[in-house]
Design a protein around this motif. Structure first.
Motif, short mmCIF file in Angstrom:
data_model
loop_
_atom_site.label_atom_id
_atom_site.label_comp_id
_atom_site.label_asym_id
_atom_site.label_seq_id
_atom_site.Cartn_x
_atom_site.Cartn_y
_atom_site.Cartn_z
N ASP A 114 -2.98 -12.47 5.28
CA ASP A 114 -3.95 -11.94 6.07
C ASP A 114 -5.39 -12.17 5.24
O ASP A 114 -5.64 -11.63 4.05
CB ASP A 114 -4.17 -10.54 6.23
CG ASP A 114 -5.24 -9.76 6.86
OD1 ASP A 114 -6.23 -10.25 7.15
OD2 ASP A 114 -4.87 -8.89 7.76
N GLN A 124 0.88 -1.19 -0.01
CA GLN A 124 -0.04 0.01 0.08
C GLN A 124 0.88 1.11 0.06
O GLN A 124 1.73 1.40 0.71
CB GLN A 124 -0.91 0.00 0.97
CG GLN A 124 -1.65 -1.14 1.78
CD GLN A 124 -2.85 -1.12 0.54
OE1 GLN A 124 -3.69 -0.10 0.54
NE2 GLN A 124 -3.59 -2.31 0.08
N SER A 156 -6.40 -12.84 15.14
CA SER A 156 -7.14 -12.06 13.97
C SER A 156 -7.27 -12.73 12.93
O SER A 156 -7.86 -13.89 12.86
CB SER A 156 -6.27 -10.71 13.79
OG SER A 156 -7.17 -9.78 13.13
N SER A 157 -7.02 -12.29 11.63
CA SER A 157 -7.13 -13.04 10.46
C SER A 157 -5.77 -13.19 9.88
O SER A 157 -5.86 -13.46 8.52
CB SER A 157 -8.00 -12.34 9.59
OG SER A 157 -7.73 -10.93 9.36
N ARG A 158 -4.81 -12.87 10.70
CA ARG A 158 -3.34 -13.03 10.25
C ARG A 158 -2.74 -14.56 10.58
O ARG A 158 -2.87 -14.79 11.74
CB ARG A 158 -2.52 -11.82 10.55
CG ARG A 158 -3.08 -10.51 10.05
CD ARG A 158 -1.97 -9.40 10.47
NE ARG A 158 -2.78 -8.94 11.56
CZ ARG A 158 -2.01 -8.64 12.74
NH1 ARG A 158 -0.81 -9.21 12.97
NH2 ARG A 158 -2.52 -8.27 13.72
N TRP A 162 -8.70 -12.19 5.70
CA TRP A 162 -9.67 -11.20 5.67
C TRP A 162 -9.37 -9.93 4.64
O TRP A 162 -10.34 -9.65 3.97
CB TRP A 162 -10.03 -10.73 7.10
CG TRP A 162 -11.42 -10.04 7.26
CD1 TRP A 162 -11.63 -8.65 6.82
CD2 TRP A 162 -12.33 -10.85 7.65
NE1 TRP A 162 -12.98 -8.57 7.33
CE2 TRP A 162 -13.67 -9.99 7.47
CE3 TRP A 162 -13.07 -12.11 7.95
CZ2 TRP A 162 -14.94 -10.29 8.02
CZ3 TRP A 162 -14.28 -12.37 8.14
CH2 TRP A 162 -15.02 -11.57 8.20
N HIS A 163 -8.30 -9.58 4.64
CA HIS A 163 -7.76 -8.57 3.98
C HIS A 163 -7.20 -8.77 2.68
O HIS A 163 -6.49 -8.15 1.75
CB HIS A 163 -7.01 -7.46 4.73
CG HIS A 163 -7.86 -6.90 6.06
ND1 HIS A 163 -7.51 -7.32 7.37
CD2 HIS A 163 -8.88 -6.14 6.09
CE1 HIS A 163 -8.29 -6.88 8.04
NE2 HIS A 163 -9.32 -6.07 7.66
N ASN A 164 -7.31 -9.97 2.53
CA ASN A 164 -6.58 -10.62 1.07
C ASN A 164 -5.55 -10.18 0.79
O ASN A 164 -5.02 -9.75 -0.39
CB ASN A 164 -7.62 -10.17 -0.08
CG ASN A 164 -8.98 -10.37 0.38
OD1 ASN A 164 -9.51 -11.66 0.79
ND2 ASN A 164 -9.90 -9.37 0.04
N ARG A 165 -4.33 -10.70 1.65
CA ARG A 165 -3.13 -10.35 1.17
C ARG A 165 -2.31 -11.70 1.62
O ARG A 165 -2.34 -12.38 2.76
CB ARG A 165 -2.58 -8.99 2.35
CG ARG A 165 -1.14 -8.59 1.75
CD ARG A 165 -0.65 -7.31 2.39
NE ARG A 165 0.75 -7.24 2.63
CZ ARG A 165 1.25 -6.86 1.48
NH1 ARG A 165 0.86 -6.74 0.27
NH2 ARG A 165 2.60 -7.12 1.67
#
Lengths: 66, 347
Positions: free
Chosen positions: B231, A8, B161-163, B233-236
């Motif tokens: 991650d 980002q 978390s989502s990581r 949830w955040h698509n990374r």
């Protein structure tokens, strides 16, 4: 100063070194690996690694849960 | 490697789909069946790891965990159910119960214990690989150092978390965990403070499990030489390629193994985010005796074969284990926990 952090684009205060960047982001002391333009930097190298506008930085937080 | 006998026909029936996968085949299956692994921590990661490896037919699985099953575990710790909560089973006991009916040919060895400098060498004895299912860096550094000293590969996994992230560290072949991080502070971000969703745990443990399978069947050229991080949830998704080990690494380069140096260990530790303090007593506890002793003065006392739970009139709860450990629940204040320990146990 514009940097690409974890994919980002982010605008930070002017920074000379990787350590400045990590400090600005409030991440000093965290279990973190920094990579600049594809090269992994050890924590001792942060203070001597210059950052330039547009640099691609990856900051990988080690995750502790399980 | 341990010898595991199974009729060839039985083996083909049970593991046919895995053996049809040519990188494993019959030879790989036999290697899996003759392998021994240690899973440290039987929470979210550990239960997924154990499920994969038991079904895959890894011959001997030693599982170690210090805790018992609680309701908040059920959202993601896939081997446990409501009955385990009611019975307050230690996690490894509940896990063994489920896994034994999944695959009775696997040797399962549950160990209810806190992994420390005092027992790590014994736990590693005879193991080909160690899988990380822990929830803290202190234990991970202990595993990292002990594994590198003993020459045993170690898969790191972590999720919050989502990581999530995962890596396989192999002594003499790859950097180790300490090459990447020196500090073990999770920055307050634990599953108990910012939460975790189950899918990320499954993915992390699956990355660990597949690298374990590659290692155990000897598929060295296919091993991932990077640290995977994502991650969901955040698509990374990002892979940090392994470089050379850090030249100053106190573990894999300087061979100092800091976590293995004896020092005055804190007998009492606060378990992050859980309103629990663990106190390691210096003598075993005879639980039946303690039940008789504490019943008249406690609000409620519950004994099962693995632990004694004591509801105190002060509001806190003691959970006592035969190995001498006591969890003081309902406080994060070590002084308060020690006071209660001294008041009721007094050793």
């Amino acid at each position: 100063m514009e940097l690409i952090i974890n994919g980002q684009t982010q605008v930070l205060e002017p920074a000379d070194t990787m350590e400045d960047v990590i400090k600005q982001l409030g991440l000093l002391g965290k279990p973190l690996v920094a990579e600049a333009n594809g090269v992994v930097l050890t924590a001792e190298q942060w203070a001597t690694t210059s950052v330039v506008p547009g640099m691609r930085i990856e900051l990988v937080h080690f995750v502790g849960g399980g | 490697m341990e010898e595991m006998q199974m009729d060839s026909e039985q083996m083909k029936q049970r593991y046919s789909r895995q053996m049809l996968f040519s990188p494993i085949g019959e030879a790989g299956q036999r290697k899996l069946m003759n392998s021994a692994v240690l899973i440290v921590g039987m929470g979210a990661l550990g239960t997924v790891l154990a499920n994969h490896l038991v079904r895959a037919g890894v011959g001997h699985i030693r599982m170690v965990d210090r805790d018992y099953v609680e309701k908040s575990n059920l959202q993601r710790q896939l081997l446990y159910d409501e009955q385990d909560v009611v019975h307050m089973y230690p996690k490894v006991i509940a896990a063994e119960k489920k896994l034994r009916i999944v695959n009775s040919t696997v040797k399962l060895e549950p160990v209810v214990a806190d992994v420390t400098l005092a027992n790590i060498a014994e736990l590693l004895e005879g193991m080909d690989l160690v899988l990380d299912g822990t929830d803290n860096f202190q234990t991970r550094f202990l595993l990292n150092d002990a594994c590198y000293k003993a020459g045993i590969p170690f898969t790191y996994g972590g999720a919050v978390s989502s990581r999530g992230m995962s890596a396989l560290f192999v002594p003499g072949r790859t950097p180790c965990l300490r090459c990447f991080i020196q500090a073990g502070d999770s920055g307050g971000e634990t599953c108990d403070t910012i939460g975790v969703i189950a899918p990320v745990v499954d993915i992390v443990a699956s990355y660990q499990a597949v690298e374990a399978m590659k290692l155990l069947v000897g598929a060295e050229d296919q091993r991932r030489s990077s640290l995977v991080t994502f991650d969901i949830w955040h698509n990374r998704f990002y892979e940090l390629k392994f470089g050379e080990p850090h030249p100053g690494c106190p573990c894999c380069q300087l061979k100092q193994y800091p976590a293995l140096e004896w020092r005055e260990r804190d007998a009492a530790v606060s378990l992050c985010g859980r309103e629990t303090v663990q106190i390691r007593g210096n003598a075993p506890l005879e639980l039946a005796v303690w039940k008789e002793r504490l019943s008249p003065i406690a609000r409620e006392v519950t004994l099962n074969p693995f632990l004694l739970r004591v509801e105190l009139s002060e509001g806190e709860r003691l959970v006592m284990f035969p190995d001498g450990r006591v969890l003081v629940q309902g406080t994060e204040d070590i002084v308060r926990a020690k006071t209660l320990y001294a008041r009721y146990i007094g050793q």
